[in-house]
Design an enzyme around this catalytic site. Structure first.
Site, PDB file in Angstrom:
ATOM      1  N   LEU A  11      12.838  19.524  11.052  1.00 44.82           N
ATOM      2  CA  LEU A  11      13.054  20.640  10.136  1.00 44.82           C
ATOM      3  C   LEU A  11      11.746  21.382   9.869  1.00 44.82           C
ATOM      4  CD1 LEU A  11      15.355  21.816   8.036  1.00 44.82           C
ATOM      5  CD2 LEU A  11      13.594  21.041   6.478  1.00 44.82           C
ATOM      6  N   LEU A  14      10.945  23.463  12.841  1.00 46.70           N
ATOM      7  CA  LEU A  14      11.854  24.608  12.985  1.00 46.70           C
ATOM      8  C   LEU A  14      11.609  25.678  11.928  1.00 46.70           C
ATOM      9  CD1 LEU A  14      15.158  22.667  13.735  1.00 46.70           C
ATOM     10  CD2 LEU A  14      13.736  23.917  15.391  1.00 46.70           C
ATOM     11  N   GLU A  15      11.401  25.260  10.698  1.00 45.52           N
ATOM     12  CA  GLU A  15      11.237  26.203   9.592  1.00 45.52           C
ATOM     13  C   GLU A  15       9.800  26.697   9.457  1.00 45.52           C
ATOM     14  OE1 GLU A  15      13.506  27.607   7.699  1.00 45.52           O
ATOM     15  OE2 GLU A  15      15.200  26.444   8.433  1.00 45.52           O
ATOM     16  N   GLY A  16       8.847  25.818   9.756  1.00 41.74           N
ATOM     17  CA  GLY A  16       7.455  26.153   9.505  1.00 41.74           C
ATOM     18  C   GLY A  16       7.173  26.069   8.015  1.00 41.74           C
TER      19      GLY A  16
END
Length: 148
Positions: A11, A14-16
């Protein structure tokens, strides 16, 4: 089930982690690990910034609702990797999208059905246009989902 370290690492990838507000690809003000709201329910606005600690706090505050959505809607036994992948997916598309998805319907029949990979990839559009970033995200989610 709960999101574990491996799921959180995906996560986070993916989100940064963004400590200054930015407009995501869907044109929504976002901060931290993909948060669009603060603790008090107010929306993220342009020009705001937060600490790393607050970013993780915000994530922890909202993560429970996504764990609950996966746990309540998946009616079959799944592995930790499958749970982690679904959490990341739901975190991105939203709970309502997940509840109404063909992916969930197929998964509840057979959580190892190869067609689930195709269903992840269907969620690759922003405002009707295909997104390379979302395609790459779905490939990573699907890959984790099918990792033994």
């Amino acid at each position: 089930m709960k999101l574990d370290r491996k799921g959180f690492e995906l996560l986070e990838e993916l989100e940064g982690l963004e400590l200054k507000s930015y407009k995501c690809s869907a044109d929504v003000w976002t901060i931290g690990l993909g948060n669009t709201f603060y603790e008090d329910g107010s929306r993220v606005q342009e020009g705001q910034s937060i600490s790393k600690e607050r970013a993780y706090l915000l994530f922890n505050l909202i993560s429970k609702q996504f764990e609950k959505a996966v746990n309540e809607n998946v009616k079959v036994d799944i592995s930790q990797n499958q749970f982690n992948a679904l959490f990341c997916f739901v975190y991105n598309i939203g709970i309502t999208g997940f509840k109404n998805s063909t992916l969930l319907r197929i998964l509840n029949i057979n959580p190892n059905d190869g067609n689930i990979a195709k269903q992840f990839l269907r969620w690759n559009k922003i405002n009707g246009k295909e997104s390379k970033g979302l395609k790459n995200r779905r490939i990573k989610e699907s890959s984790l989902y099918f990792t033994k």
